[in-house]
Design a protein around this motif. Structure first.
Motif, PDB file in Angstrom:
ATOM      1  N   SER A 119      54.238   6.733   2.049  1.00 13.98           N
ATOM      2  CA  SER A 119      54.175   5.513   1.245  1.00 13.98           C
ATOM      3  C   SER A 119      53.396   5.639  -0.061  1.00 13.98           C
ATOM      4  O   SER A 119      52.856   4.653  -0.545  1.00 13.98           O
ATOM      5  CB  SER A 119      53.556   4.381   2.077  1.00 13.98           C
ATOM      6  OG  SER A 119      52.208   4.685   2.402  1.00 13.98           O
ATOM      7  N   GLU A 120      53.311   6.843  -0.628  1.00 12.35           N
ATOM      8  CA  GLU A 120      52.672   6.986  -1.934  1.00 12.35           C
ATOM      9  C   GLU A 120      53.631   7.678  -2.895  1.00 12.35           C
ATOM     10  O   GLU A 120      54.832   7.704  -2.678  1.00 12.35           O
ATOM     11  CB  GLU A 120      51.345   7.736  -1.805  1.00 12.35           C
ATOM     12  CG  GLU A 120      50.284   6.919  -1.080  1.00 12.35           C
ATOM     13  CD  GLU A 120      48.890   7.455  -1.282  1.00 12.35           C
ATOM     14  OE1 GLU A 120      48.557   7.864  -2.417  1.00 12.35           O
ATOM     15  OE2 GLU A 120      48.114   7.465  -0.306  1.00 12.35           O
ATOM     16  N   ARG A 162      39.077   3.794  -7.695  1.00 18.06           N
ATOM     17  CA  ARG A 162      38.388   2.702  -8.361  1.00 18.06           C
ATOM     18  C   ARG A 162      39.351   1.682  -8.960  1.00 18.06           C
ATOM     19  O   ARG A 162      39.095   0.472  -8.922  1.00 18.06           O
ATOM     20  CB  ARG A 162      37.484   3.273  -9.460  1.00 18.06           C
ATOM     21  CG  ARG A 162      36.708   2.227 -10.267  1.00 18.06           C
ATOM     22  CD  ARG A 162      35.785   1.419  -9.392  1.00 18.06           C
ATOM     23  NE  ARG A 162      34.821   2.249  -8.682  1.00 18.06           N
ATOM     24  CZ  ARG A 162      34.024   1.780  -7.739  1.00 18.06           C
ATOM     25  NH1 ARG A 162      34.110   0.514  -7.354  1.00 18.06           N
ATOM     26  NH2 ARG A 162      33.165   2.586  -7.140  1.00 18.06           N
ATOM     27  N   CYS A 163      40.489   2.143  -9.500  1.00 18.59           N
ATOM     28  CA  CYS A 163      41.417   1.219 -10.156  1.00 18.59           C
ATOM     29  C   CYS A 163      41.996   0.197  -9.179  1.00 18.59           C
ATOM     30  O   CYS A 163      42.359  -0.916  -9.576  1.00 18.59           O
ATOM     31  CB  CYS A 163      42.540   1.989 -10.847  1.00 18.59           C
ATOM     32  SG  CYS A 163      43.587   2.939  -9.727  1.00 18.59           S
ATOM     33  N   VAL A 164      42.079   0.557  -7.921  1.00 17.29           N
ATOM     34  CA  VAL A 164      42.560  -0.371  -6.901  1.00 17.29           C
ATOM     35  C   VAL A 164      41.422  -1.252  -6.401  1.00 17.29           C
ATOM     36  O   VAL A 164      41.577  -2.475  -6.265  1.00 17.29           O
ATOM     37  CB  VAL A 164      43.196   0.401  -5.724  1.00 17.29           C
ATOM     38  CG1 VAL A 164      43.478  -0.528  -4.557  1.00 17.29           C
ATOM     39  CG2 VAL A 164      44.476   1.089  -6.168  1.00 17.29           C
ATOM     40  N   TRP A 171      43.538  -5.445  -4.292  1.00 17.25           N
ATOM     41  CA  TRP A 171      42.605  -5.241  -3.187  1.00 17.25           C
ATOM     42  C   TRP A 171      42.851  -6.248  -2.066  1.00 17.25           C
ATOM     43  O   TRP A 171      42.860  -5.892  -0.882  1.00 17.25           O
ATOM     44  CB  TRP A 171      41.176  -5.356  -3.689  1.00 17.25           C
ATOM     45  CG  TRP A 171      40.155  -5.075  -2.627  1.00 17.25           C
ATOM     46  CD1 TRP A 171      39.294  -5.965  -2.061  1.00 17.25           C
ATOM     47  CD2 TRP A 171      39.901  -3.813  -1.995  1.00 17.25           C
ATOM     48  NE1 TRP A 171      38.522  -5.347  -1.108  1.00 17.25           N
ATOM     49  CE2 TRP A 171      38.871  -4.021  -1.052  1.00 17.25           C
ATOM     50  CE3 TRP A 171      40.443  -2.539  -2.144  1.00 17.25           C
ATOM     51  CZ2 TRP A 171      38.378  -2.994  -0.258  1.00 17.25           C
ATOM     52  CZ3 TRP A 171      39.951  -1.515  -1.343  1.00 17.25           C
ATOM     53  CH2 TRP A 171      38.930  -1.745  -0.420  1.00 17.25           C
ATOM     54  N   ASN A 172      43.097  -7.491  -2.433  1.00 13.88           N
ATOM     55  CA  ASN A 172      43.375  -8.510  -1.423  1.00 13.88           C
ATOM     56  C   ASN A 172      44.658  -8.195  -0.658  1.00 13.88           C
ATOM     57  O   ASN A 172      44.737  -8.413   0.555  1.00 13.88           O
ATOM     58  CB  ASN A 172      43.473  -9.891  -2.075  1.00 13.88           C
ATOM     59  CG  ASN A 172      42.129 -10.409  -2.542  1.00 13.88           C
ATOM     60  OD1 ASN A 172      41.079  -9.947  -2.084  1.00 13.88           O
ATOM     61  ND2 ASN A 172      42.150 -11.353  -3.464  1.00 13.88           N
ATOM     62  N   ARG A 173      45.655  -7.674  -1.365  1.00 17.50           N
ATOM     63  CA  ARG A 173      46.903  -7.307  -0.696  1.00 17.50           C
ATOM     64  C   ARG A 173      46.687  -6.156   0.281  1.00 17.50           C
ATOM     65  O   ARG A 173      47.213  -6.166   1.406  1.00 17.50           O
ATOM     66  CB  ARG A 173      47.967  -6.930  -1.738  1.00 17.50           C
ATOM     67  CG  ARG A 173      49.302  -6.494  -1.153  1.00 17.50           C
ATOM     68  CD  ARG A 173      49.888  -7.553  -0.240  1.00 17.50           C
ATOM     69  NE  ARG A 173      51.157  -7.130   0.352  1.00 17.50           N
ATOM     70  CZ  ARG A 173      51.622  -7.601   1.497  1.00 17.50           C
ATOM     71  NH1 ARG A 173      50.944  -8.525   2.173  1.00 17.50           N
ATOM     72  NH2 ARG A 173      52.769  -7.175   1.966  1.00 17.50           N
ATOM     73  N   ILE A 174      45.904  -5.173  -0.135  1.00 16.59           N
ATOM     74  CA  ILE A 174      45.614  -4.052   0.749  1.00 16.59           C
ATOM     75  C   ILE A 174      44.878  -4.527   1.994  1.00 16.59           C
ATOM     76  O   ILE A 174      45.169  -4.099   3.121  1.00 16.59           O
ATOM     77  CB  ILE A 174      44.782  -2.982   0.006  1.00 16.59           C
ATOM     78  CG1 ILE A 174      45.646  -2.295  -1.050  1.00 16.59           C
ATOM     79  CG2 ILE A 174      44.218  -1.946   0.985  1.00 16.59           C
ATOM     80  CD1 ILE A 174      44.864  -1.406  -1.990  1.00 16.59           C
ATOM     81  N   VAL A 221      50.170   0.138  -2.229  1.00 22.10           N
ATOM     82  CA  VAL A 221      49.762  -0.783  -3.276  1.00 22.10           C
ATOM     83  C   VAL A 221      48.969  -0.017  -4.313  1.00 22.10           C
ATOM     84  O   VAL A 221      47.925   0.576  -4.015  1.00 22.10           O
ATOM     85  CB  VAL A 221      48.900  -1.935  -2.692  1.00 22.10           C
ATOM     86  CG1 VAL A 221      48.490  -2.889  -3.805  1.00 22.10           C
ATOM     87  CG2 VAL A 221      49.680  -2.676  -1.619  1.00 22.10           C
ATOM     88  N   TRP A 222      49.445  -0.026  -5.554  1.00 21.93           N
ATOM     89  CA  TRP A 222      48.842   0.736  -6.656  1.00 21.93           C
ATOM     90  C   TRP A 222      49.266   0.052  -7.956  1.00 21.93           C
ATOM     91  O   TRP A 222      50.265  -0.666  -7.975  1.00 21.93           O
ATOM     92  CB  TRP A 222      49.320   2.179  -6.621  1.00 21.93           C
ATOM     93  CG  TRP A 222      48.458   3.135  -7.417  1.00 21.93           C
ATOM     94  CD1 TRP A 222      48.703   3.608  -8.680  1.00 21.93           C
ATOM     95  CD2 TRP A 222      47.240   3.735  -7.009  1.00 21.93           C
ATOM     96  NE1 TRP A 222      47.711   4.468  -9.073  1.00 21.93           N
ATOM     97  CE2 TRP A 222      46.783   4.560  -8.058  1.00 21.93           C
ATOM     98  CE3 TRP A 222      46.462   3.660  -5.843  1.00 21.93           C
ATOM     99  CZ2 TRP A 222      45.604   5.293  -7.988  1.00 21.93           C
ATOM    100  CZ3 TRP A 222      45.293   4.388  -5.780  1.00 21.93           C
ATOM    101  CH2 TRP A 222      44.874   5.201  -6.842  1.00 21.93           C
TER     102      TRP A 222
END
Length: 227
Positions: A119-120, A162-164, A171-174, A221-222
């Motif tokens: 998934s990346e 850090r960007c995530v 971040w909330n989605r992760i 998520v990115w």
């Protein structure tokens, strides 16, 4: 014991080096970067400027009992470097310092949850999937004199991510996708590495997914990945 850690200048690698030093081991670090401040004055630490993709830069006189392959990248501008560093670099180091070393007792690879889920980014996921398979290959070749396993983290709170971590929406989605509602601290991964490398003496050829349950969702998520 004498420990060799690649990618020792930062992230999981440097924290793992500190963890082993705190427990009285001699630690050799390999990295393309200079020794980090956290390790510069540590007794028992020896730093080698070395590129895992170039075997001519490898230290000639290091014979480790434990090898920990932490060197890695996620290169968005040149994604093929993910294969060169994450997978081929790990093979280069392992063949030199484990397969050709009669003193080796344990090898630990650093895989990724993406090696399990895909998934990346394509090259990154492929490089980590290769690590999982190579772990089993090395385990079979080293038995019965040594063991080999991989630690495959999900999200870890390092500067690479850090960007995530600093993007509230992502971040909330992760966190929605992560049952334990947090990411691992680097020292938690170091604890797993130590257990698998030193405490464990019977498990071999295993890929240990350490991700707080996130792989059950397998949504990556990115930045820009949701467009």
């Amino acid at each position: 014991m004498k420990i060799l850690i690649t990618g020792a200048a930062g992230g999981i690698g440097s924290v793992t080096a500190e963890y082993f030093l705190d427990r009285g081991h001699e630690v050799h670090g390999m990295d393309i970067s200079a020794v980090p401040a956290s390790l510069a004055d540590r007794e028992g630490y020896i730093h080698h400027i070395s590129d895992v993709t170039d075997t001519s830069t490898f230290p000639a006189d290091v014979v480790p009992e434990v090898l920990i392959n932490c060197a890695g990248t996620q290169n968005l501008s040149d994604p093929e470097r993910d294969i060169e560093i994450n997978l081929k670099g790990t093979v280069n180091v392992t063949e030199r310092f484990a397969i050709q070393n009669d003193s080796i007792r344990s090898v630990v690879m650093i895989g990724s949850a993406s090696g399990h889920t895909g998934s990346e980014f394509p090259y990154y996921a492929a490089s980590k999937g290769g690590i999982l398979a190579y772990t089993k290959n090395v385990a079979l070749r080293l038995a019965p004199r040594a063991i080999c396993n991989s630690i495959d983290p999900g999200g870890v709170r390092t500067e690479l991510n850090r960007c995530v971590m600093d993007d509230e929406k992502m971040w909330n989605r992760i966190m929605e996708l992560t049952p334990l509602k947090r990411w691992a601290e680097p020292v938690e991964i170091a604890e797993w590495i130590y257990f698998v490398a030193v405490t464990n003496r019977f498990m071999t050829g295993q890929n240990l997914l350490i991700d707080g349950g996130e792989a059950g969702s397998a949504e990556f998520v990115w930045p820009d990945s949701q467009e």
